[in-house]
Scaffold this motif. Sequence first.
Motif, PDB file in Angstrom:
ATOM      1  N   MET A   1      75.991  86.335  52.463  1.00  0.00           N
ATOM      2  CA  MET A   1      75.463  87.166  52.914  1.00  0.00           C
ATOM      3  C   MET A   1      76.140  88.555  52.332  1.00  0.00           C
ATOM      4  SD  MET A   1      74.895  88.138  56.992  1.00  0.00           S
ATOM      5  CE  MET A   1      74.342  86.846  56.982  1.00  0.00           C
ATOM      6  N   LEU A  50      80.432  73.531  50.951  1.00  0.00           N
ATOM      7  CA  LEU A  50      80.325  73.913  52.272  1.00  0.00           C
ATOM      8  C   LEU A  50      79.863  75.044  52.161  1.00  0.00           C
ATOM      9  CD1 LEU A  50      81.804  72.384  54.800  1.00  0.00           C
ATOM     10  CD2 LEU A  50      84.015  74.131  54.514  1.00  0.00           C
ATOM     11  N   GLY A  51      78.389  74.977  53.771  1.00  0.00           N
ATOM     12  CA  GLY A  51      78.291  75.933  53.632  1.00  0.00           C
ATOM     13  C   GLY A  51      77.027  76.588  52.651  1.00  0.00           C
ATOM     14  N   GLY A  52      76.048  75.556  51.750  1.00  0.00           N
ATOM     15  CA  GLY A  52      75.983  76.033  50.638  1.00  0.00           C
ATOM     16  C   GLY A  52      74.349  76.520  50.999  1.00  0.00           C
ATOM     17  N   GLY A  53      73.655  77.087  51.829  1.00  0.00           N
ATOM     18  CA  GLY A  53      72.198  76.795  52.193  1.00  0.00           C
ATOM     19  C   GLY A  53      71.821  76.972  51.304  1.00  0.00           C
ATOM     20  N   THR A  56      71.788  78.290  46.050  1.00  0.00           N
ATOM     21  CA  THR A  56      72.049  79.248  44.689  1.00  0.00           C
ATOM     22  C   THR A  56      72.808  79.000  44.102  1.00  0.00           C
ATOM     23  OG1 THR A  56      71.899  81.188  46.327  1.00  0.00           O
ATOM     24  CG2 THR A  56      72.764  81.735  44.709  1.00  0.00           C
ATOM     25  N   TYR A  57      74.220  77.830  44.102  1.00  0.00           N
ATOM     26  CA  TYR A  57      75.045  77.401  43.544  1.00  0.00           C
ATOM     27  C   TYR A  57      74.800  76.029  42.925  1.00  0.00           C
ATOM     28  CZ  TYR A  57      76.648  82.207  43.740  1.00  0.00           C
ATOM     29  OH  TYR A  57      76.653  83.901  44.100  1.00  0.00           O
ATOM     30  N   VAL A  71      77.246  70.838  52.187  1.00  0.00           N
ATOM     31  CA  VAL A  71      76.892  70.536  53.858  1.00  0.00           C
ATOM     32  C   VAL A  71      76.996  72.032  54.707  1.00  0.00           C
ATOM     33  CG1 VAL A  71      78.722  69.761  55.132  1.00  0.00           C
ATOM     34  CG2 VAL A  71      79.303  68.728  53.546  1.00  0.00           C
ATOM     35  N   ASP A  72      76.483  72.025  55.255  1.00  0.00           N
ATOM     36  CA  ASP A  72      75.325  72.876  55.899  1.00  0.00           C
ATOM     37  C   ASP A  72      74.661  72.865  57.232  1.00  0.00           C
ATOM     38  OD1 ASP A  72      74.911  76.280  54.547  1.00  0.00           O
ATOM     39  OD2 ASP A  72      73.764  75.537  56.529  1.00  0.00           O
ATOM     40  N   PRO A  73      75.213  73.967  58.184  1.00  0.00           N
ATOM     41  CA  PRO A  73      74.769  73.268  59.456  1.00  0.00           C
ATOM     42  C   PRO A  73      72.866  73.583  59.583  1.00  0.00           C
ATOM     43  CG  PRO A  73      75.559  74.729  60.077  1.00  0.00           C
ATOM     44  CD  PRO A  73      76.075  74.683  58.708  1.00  0.00           C
ATOM     45  N   SER A  74      72.485  73.996  58.476  1.00  0.00           N
ATOM     46  CA  SER A  74      70.829  74.582  58.767  1.00  0.00           C
ATOM     47  C   SER A  74      69.881  73.798  57.949  1.00  0.00           C
ATOM     48  CB  SER A  74      70.953  76.038  57.904  1.00  0.00           C
ATOM     49  OG  SER A  74      69.818  76.410  58.191  1.00  0.00           O
ATOM     50  N   ALA A  77      67.671  75.527  55.831  1.00  0.00           N
ATOM     51  CA  ALA A  77      68.736  75.428  54.191  1.00  0.00           C
ATOM     52  C   ALA A  77      69.251  74.815  53.462  1.00  0.00           C
ATOM     53  CB  ALA A  77      69.993  76.556  54.476  1.00  0.00           C
ATOM     54  N   ASP A 100      79.557  69.995  59.288  1.00  0.00           N
ATOM     55  CA  ASP A 100      80.299  71.011  59.061  1.00  0.00           C
ATOM     56  C   ASP A 100      81.231  70.650  58.157  1.00  0.00           C
ATOM     57  OD1 ASP A 100      81.507  70.170  60.992  1.00  0.00           O
ATOM     58  OD2 ASP A 100      81.374  72.128  61.974  1.00  0.00           O
ATOM     59  N   HIS A 118      81.977  79.656  50.531  1.00  0.00           N
ATOM     60  CA  HIS A 118      81.722  81.008  49.422  1.00  0.00           C
ATOM     61  C   HIS A 118      80.479  81.370  50.862  1.00  0.00           C
ATOM     62  CE1 HIS A 118      81.418  81.133  45.230  1.00  0.00           C
ATOM     63  NE2 HIS A 118      82.351  80.465  45.476  1.00  0.00           N
ATOM     64  N   LEU A 123      82.111  82.698  58.671  1.00  0.00           N
ATOM     65  CA  LEU A 123      81.572  81.975  60.493  1.00  0.00           C
ATOM     66  C   LEU A 123      81.231  81.030  61.434  1.00  0.00           C
ATOM     67  CD1 LEU A 123      78.122  82.441  57.851  1.00  0.00           C
ATOM     68  CD2 LEU A 123      78.431  84.157  59.383  1.00  0.00           C
TER      69      LEU A 123
HETATM   70  C1  LIG Z   1      76.075  83.779  54.016  1.00  0.00           C
HETATM   71  S1  LIG Z   1      75.590  82.217  53.450  1.00  0.00           S
HETATM   72  C2  LIG Z   1      75.934  81.532  52.216  1.00  0.00           C
HETATM   73  C3  LIG Z   1      75.735  80.822  51.215  1.00  0.00           C
HETATM   74  C4  LIG Z   1      75.680  80.085  49.897  1.00  0.00           C
HETATM   75  N1  LIG Z   1      77.393  79.554  50.217  1.00  0.00           N
HETATM   76  C5  LIG Z   1      75.823  81.391  48.634  1.00  0.00           C
HETATM   77  O1  LIG Z   1      77.280  82.401  48.536  1.00  0.00           O
HETATM   78  O2  LIG Z   1      74.743  81.980  48.775  1.00  0.00           O
HETATM   79  C6  LIG Z   1      76.290  80.835  54.718  1.00  0.00           C
HETATM   80  C7  LIG Z   1      76.169  80.292  54.864  1.00  0.00           C
HETATM   81  O3  LIG Z   1      77.453  78.996  55.929  1.00  0.00           O
HETATM   82  C8  LIG Z   1      76.050  78.161  56.841  1.00  0.00           C
HETATM   83  N2  LIG Z   1      77.338  78.019  58.145  1.00  0.00           N
HETATM   84  C9  LIG Z   1      77.381  78.610  59.085  1.00  0.00           C
HETATM   85  N3  LIG Z   1      78.858  77.658  59.325  1.00  0.00           N
HETATM   86  C10 LIG Z   1      78.853  76.671  59.292  1.00  0.00           C
HETATM   87  C11 LIG Z   1      79.970  75.968  59.400  1.00  0.00           C
HETATM   88  N4  LIG Z   1      80.518  76.201  60.576  1.00  0.00           N
HETATM   89  N5  LIG Z   1      80.100  75.635  58.327  1.00  0.00           N
HETATM   90  C12 LIG Z   1      79.700  74.837  56.782  1.00  0.00           C
HETATM   91  N6  LIG Z   1      78.193  76.142  56.802  1.00  0.00           N
HETATM   92  C13 LIG Z   1      78.160  77.132  58.105  1.00  0.00           C
HETATM   93  C14 LIG Z   1      74.914  78.978  56.779  1.00  0.00           C
HETATM   94  O4  LIG Z   1      74.019  78.519  57.359  1.00  0.00           O
HETATM   95  C15 LIG Z   1      74.678  79.062  55.881  1.00  0.00           C
HETATM   96  O5  LIG Z   1      74.198  78.445  54.978  1.00  0.00           O
END
Ligand SMILES: C[S@@+](CC[C@H](N)C(=O)[O-])C[C@H]1O[C@@H](n2cnc3c(N)ncnc32)[C@H](O)[C@@H]1O
Length: 261
Positions: A1, A50-53, A56-57, A71-74, A77, A100, A118, A123
Amino acid sequence: MPDTASPRRERRSTRAALRAAAVDALVEPVLARAQRETGGHEGRALVVDLGGGAGTYSVRLAEHGHDVVVVDPSPDALAALDRRAREAGVAERVRGHQGDARQLAGLLERPVDVLLCHDVLELVDDPAATLADVAGVLGPGGSLSLLTAQRSGAVALRAAAGRVEEALAVLTDPDGRAGPDDPLLRRLDAAATADLLRHAGLAVVDVVGVPVLADLVPEAVVDPDPRLREALQRLEAAALGHADLRGVASHLHWHAVRAGG
Ligand SMILES: C[S@@+](CC[C@H](N)C(=O)[O-])C[C@H]1O[C@@H](n2cnc3c(N)ncnc32)[C@H](O)[C@@H]1O
């Protein structure tokens, strides 16, 4: 974000493009080093995002032939990731997992060559535990690509945009938040991030601003003028080499490896 100073859509998209190009350029040497050090697996690196949503990458990395685990909780996504990977014809190389960092160790069949984290440390409930989990799955010679929102950069961005009260809040709040509605749980100072990495057993190879100055330049000035946009890219590239400018960067990219590995 993106942590931007303006909600205007066109401003966000221009900045996002600059930032994506910068991140691409930073991830490339991280991957190259990991492949040189680990040799990958039959020439393919194992990349964890991790948190790759929505990927994108990770989808781009799969297109380059790497095996990617996101690996992402959403669930939303991950559904978007799945769709994107299928559309790009790389579904067999991209695996999504809802969860996570805690689940990482049980999820992977081989040590990780590159782990992307990233815009996620802002978060998670416990950044120290997250980085410890990350360090635990990195193989010898494996690399971490960590992108963090930087508190001082967020302060500079808001001050330059005239959002003085908000700048003061981010500067003085213990967690670097602009207020209770801030979507980020924290913005770390560079020293705090360096400490977290060290405590997790990760050694910093390189840290740079992403972008260093571009977020501070009013796009209303730059947008209409292709020559200025091109000049901004050159300014950004030159600024990368100046460590003393790093403090105003909205984000920092950290390349780290397992200490002693
Ligand atoms: C701002 S996005 C970034 C997405 C991606 N990494 C990028 O750079 O485009 C944040 C991501 O982190 C995930 N997220 C939130 N809490 C998390 C956690 N505890 N562990 C792993 N991912 C998490 C969200 O679901 C979301 O997909």
